[in-house]
Design an enzyme around this catalytic site. Structure first.
Site, PDB file in Angstrom:
ATOM      1  N   LYS A   7      17.847 -50.870 -67.632  1.00  0.00           N
ATOM      2  CA  LYS A   7      16.844 -50.897 -68.705  1.00  0.00           C
ATOM      3  C   LYS A   7      15.550 -51.460 -68.155  1.00  0.00           C
ATOM      4  CE  LYS A   7      14.601 -51.379 -72.581  1.00  0.00           C
ATOM      5  NZ  LYS A   7      14.055 -50.197 -73.304  1.00  0.00           N
ATOM      6  N   CYS A  22       5.834 -46.952 -71.641  1.00  0.00           N
ATOM      7  CA  CYS A  22       6.529 -47.432 -72.830  1.00  0.00           C
ATOM      8  C   CYS A  22       5.577 -47.325 -74.020  1.00  0.00           C
ATOM      9  CB  CYS A  22       6.976 -48.889 -72.674  1.00  0.00           C
ATOM     10  SG  CYS A  22       7.805 -49.470 -74.182  1.00  0.00           S
ATOM     11  N   LYS A  25       7.690 -43.703 -64.048  1.00  0.00           N
ATOM     12  CA  LYS A  25       8.123 -42.987 -65.255  1.00  0.00           C
ATOM     13  C   LYS A  25       6.871 -42.644 -66.037  1.00  0.00           C
ATOM     14  CE  LYS A  25      11.280 -41.948 -68.548  1.00  0.00           C
ATOM     15  NZ  LYS A  25      12.288 -42.962 -68.948  1.00  0.00           N
ATOM     16  N   ASN A  29       8.907 -39.467 -70.444  1.00  0.00           N
ATOM     17  CA  ASN A  29       9.308 -40.495 -71.392  1.00  0.00           C
ATOM     18  C   ASN A  29       9.243 -39.875 -72.792  1.00  0.00           C
ATOM     19  OD1 ASN A  29       9.774 -43.087 -72.622  1.00  0.00           O
ATOM     20  ND2 ASN A  29       8.818 -44.038 -70.832  1.00  0.00           N
ATOM     21  N   GLY A  58      15.619 -33.612 -73.543  1.00  0.00           N
ATOM     22  CA  GLY A  58      16.242 -32.471 -74.196  1.00  0.00           C
ATOM     23  C   GLY A  58      17.461 -31.888 -73.528  1.00  0.00           C
TER      24      GLY A  58
HETATM   25  O1  LIG Z   1      10.935 -49.087 -76.971  1.00  0.00           O
HETATM   26  C1  LIG Z   1      11.366 -49.100 -75.788  1.00  0.00           C
HETATM   27  O2  LIG Z   1      11.953 -50.070 -75.256  1.00  0.00           O
HETATM   28  C2  LIG Z   1      11.114 -47.858 -75.010  1.00  0.00           C
HETATM   29  N1  LIG Z   1      11.334 -46.682 -75.657  1.00  0.00           N
HETATM   30  C3  LIG Z   1      11.055 -45.466 -75.091  1.00  0.00           C
HETATM   31  O3  LIG Z   1      11.261 -44.398 -75.699  1.00  0.00           O
HETATM   32  N2  LIG Z   1      10.546 -45.437 -73.831  1.00  0.00           N
HETATM   33  C4  LIG Z   1      10.298 -46.572 -73.128  1.00  0.00           C
HETATM   34  O4  LIG Z   1       9.819 -46.497 -71.971  1.00  0.00           O
HETATM   35  C5  LIG Z   1      10.598 -47.833 -73.728  1.00  0.00           C
HETATM   36  I1  LIG Z   1      10.291 -49.560 -72.636  1.00  0.00           I
END
Ligand SMILES: O=C(O)c1[nH]c(=O)[nH]c(=O)c1I
Length: 312
Positions: free
Chosen positions: A44, A130, A164, A194, A251
């Site tokens: 994570k 993110c 990412k 992402n 997907g």
């Molecule tokens: O809300 C999140 O922890 C999260 N959720 C996402 O959909 N992509 C991300 O890179 C992250 I860091």
């Protein structure tokens, strides 16, 4: 048929692994990935300190995918550094990826420095995308900030690493981001995509948003983002210099979408929503389905068809 691949100079027994954030916050989850038929595993996204994340409900499956605003809940980077120190690189055929998502460039520098000091075989995927930390616009949509961050971080990492990326929706953005990536020699891969940021899911009966954080705004994943994901994979596959690879995510619910990601140019494929919904047994299914597709089409390895999508 052969599903093996390599990323950042490290070989994976097969192209599949989890998308960072899914089934990977705690060691117990990572152990399940290790014991699954995935070809690798990634932790994570880590911040410098432990984070509780956003209030629940913060993840909800949808008819065609999912919405999440987790808010970067994680154990803090030292937990994952420790996991990476204890990982059995010799006897595990699966390489380990570690995701870092510092809340500032300084935090990313401090975390990267600790990983470099530990001199481990794990591969870093730095998260520039993110979408769910309130008040923190994502780096992936600020080209100057992203280029600056890469110019600071790449020399510290030294080894091959990846980033990412968020989905892009404009050809000029594909061009701009690829030009930045091509300047960074040890930037060995980009992971596309992402979640599609800040979607909104509303319940018709209750007339209420489905997730609690950010007035219900959250990242979209799953089947509904497949075509955006394929476009980003192919756009970067077409634009990146020789040797730089694309990891596809978005997907993949069966062998068919995995096949399409490789056809678009993916060298590895990460699974998010479908892993969250089906669990790690999904890796056994998607592997078998892809093998059957390759057999039917007469392909022996991923190299036989990677990036070979035809145009009209
Ligand atoms: O809300 C999140 O922890 C999260 N959720 C996402 O959909 N992509 C991300 O890179 C992250 I860091």
């Amino acid at each position: 048929v052969d599903l093996s691949t390599s990323i950042a100079g490290v070989s994976l027994p097969n192209l599949f692994f989890n998308a960072s954030g899914v089934w990977c916050q705690h060691e117990s989850e990572l152990k399940e990935l290790l014991n699954s038929e995935s070809g690798s595993l990634i932790t994570k996204s880590a911040t410098f300190e432990y984070r509780e994340g956003n209030p629940s409900p913060r993840y909800v499956p949808l008819p065609a995918g999912s919405i999440n605003s987790m808010g970067l809940p994680n154990e803090g980077y030292e937990y994952y550094l420790n996991y990476a120190k204890n990982y059995d690189y010799t006897n595990n055929v699966k390489p380990l990826f570690v995701s870092l998502s510092g809340l500032s460039l300084q935090d990313n520098v401090k975390m990267v420095e600790q990983f470099v000091a530990a001199d481990l075989p794990c591969i870093l995927e730095i998260n520039f995308s993110c979408p769910n930390v309130p008040g923190k616009p994502q780096l992936g949509y600020d080209m100057d900030a992203m280029e600056n961050a890469l110019k600071v971080l790449a020399p510290i990492v030294k080894k091959p690493f990846g980033i990412k990326l968020p989905p892009y929706f404009d050809i000029a953005h594909f061009d701009a981001v690829a030009a930045i990536v091509n300047k960074i020699d040890n930037l060995a891969f980009v992971t596309c995509v992402n979640s599609v940021g800040n979607g909104l899911a509303i319940d018709f009966e209750t007339e209420t948003a489905l997730i609690k954080p950010k007035d219900g705004f959250g990242g979209l994943g799953g089947a509904m983002i497949l075509n955006t994901a394929l476009a980003n994979v192919n756009a970067f596959h077409r634009r990146l210099n020789e040797g730089k690879k694309v990891i596809g995510v978005g997907g993949v619910t069966s062998g068919k979408e995995a096949f399409l990601h490789v056809l678009a140019g993916a060298s590895a494929v990460q699974i998010g929503t479908q892993l969250k919904e089906e669990g790690p047994v999904f890796f056994a299914r998607v592997k078998k389905e892809l093998e059957e597709i390759m057999q039917a089409k007469g392909y022996k390895s991923l190299d036989d068809f990677r990036g070979k999508v035809k145009t009209l």
